[in-house]
Write an enzyme that holds these catalytic residues in place. Structure first.
Site, PDB file in Angstrom:
ATOM      1  N   TYR A  76       0.835  -1.205   0.000  1.00  0.00           N
ATOM      2  CA  TYR A  76       0.000   0.000   0.000  1.00  0.00           C
ATOM      3  C   TYR A  76       0.873   1.259   0.000  1.00  0.00           C
ATOM      4  CZ  TYR A  76      -4.551   2.257   0.446  1.00  0.00           C
ATOM      5  OH  TYR A  76      -5.683   2.999   0.214  1.00  0.00           O
ATOM      6  N   LYS A 110      -3.463   8.241   2.779  1.00  0.00           N
ATOM      7  CA  LYS A 110      -4.709   7.993   3.528  1.00  0.00           C
ATOM      8  C   LYS A 110      -4.592   8.494   4.975  1.00  0.00           C
ATOM      9  CE  LYS A 110      -7.320   6.005   0.375  1.00  0.00           C
ATOM     10  NZ  LYS A 110      -8.343   6.807  -0.322  1.00  0.00           N
TER      11      LYS A 110
END
Ligand code: NAD
Length: 256
Positions: A156, A163
């Site tokens: 990720y 995020k």
């Protein structure tokens, strides 16, 4: 057909196709009586978004690259002309270079880092800034985040950083806009096979692990996310702001 969003009007950023999380939210919102507008990133996606919008009775389908302030401004100017005011915004947008989702994190380029942050985090601020002057009291803004904000999830990488920034922006915006009776929240969805997810290496492994290890033992769907969004967009969540709501079958509590 429900009526949780009856009389409310909102704009959805981030439909790319019928697998998009934004589309799950839009369908649920239409079911609950909302009137909708949509934005699309480019002409190729317009061809997919327009028929979807029409299928939920929406004629307001507008171009918007969230990296471009004048695009964002034009969207809210059009919405003001058409509706006078708006009640909600769905921000379901993210992007990172494929290369920055491979490699090692310390190899992330300056440009790739800035791009991921701009599209995936700052855009919430930019969109909110233009939305606020046309938002009605009781307005609600919902964005989409992922567990990778809170802990390291394989592959990720820079999106996890973006995020984390996005979730911090949600809190800042909630504090800013609370006095205006505008709420800002995030939904942290479990992994779902979408266009954006296809950029993450070994995404299939992530889905497999999720199905085995999440307490509810099943994958999350865009319909699951859509129904949670209805809660946050509606007056049911009138006292809820600045929060991250996990729609991941409890996976986040099993992976620490
Ligand atoms: P998706 O590919 O369907 O949606 C991503 C959207 O972002 C697309 O519509 C794309 O056009 C838009 N976008 C990218 N760059 C843009 C730009 N510069 N301007 C305007 N729009 C732009 O994939 P999705 O999975 O539905 O992603 C929606 C949101 O959900 C993203 O924020 C994503 O990080 C988040 N999310 C996804 C998952 C998942 O597993 N799919 C899990 C948690 C959170």
């Amino acid at each position: 057909m429900g009526n949780l969003l009856k009389g409310k009007r909102g704009v959805v950023f981030g439909v790319a196709n019928n697998r998009s999380i934004a589309w799950g939210i839009a369908q649920a919102a239409q079911r609950e009586g909302a009137e909708l507008a949509f934005t699309y990133l480019n002409e190729a996606l317009e061809k997919r978004v327009r028929p979807l919008a029409e299928s939920v009775g929406s004629e307001l389908v507008l171009p918007c690259d969230v990296q471009n302030d004048s695009d964002i401004e034009a969207v809210f100017a059009k919405l003001k002309d058409a509706w006078g005011g708006i009640d909600f915004v769905v921000h379901s947008v993210a992007y990172a270079n494929a290369d920055d989702l491979k490699g090692r994190f310390h190899e992330t380029s300056r440009e790739g880092f800035a791009l991921a942050m701009d599209v995936s985090a700052y855009s919430l601020v930019a969109v909110t800034n233009k939305a606020v002057p046309v938002m009605n009291k009781g307005g609600s803004i919902v964005t989409l985040t992922y567990l990778g904000a809170a802990q390291v999830v394989p592959h990720y990488r820079v999106m996890g950083v973006a995020k984390a920034a996005l979730e911090a922006c949600v809190r800042e915006l909630a504090v800013d806009l609370g006095p205006d009776s505008i709420r800002v929240n995030a939904i942290s969805a479990g992994p779902i096979k979408t266009l954006a997810a296809s950029g993450i290496s070994d995404f299939r492994d992530l889905l497999g692990a999720f199905e085995v290890r999440s307490p509810l033992r099943k994958l999350v769907t865009i319909e699951d996310v859509g129904d949670t969004a209805i809660y946050l967009l509606s007056d049911l969540a009138r006292a809820v702001t600045g929060e991250v709501h996990y729609v991941d079958g409890g996976f986040n509590i099993t992976t620490a």
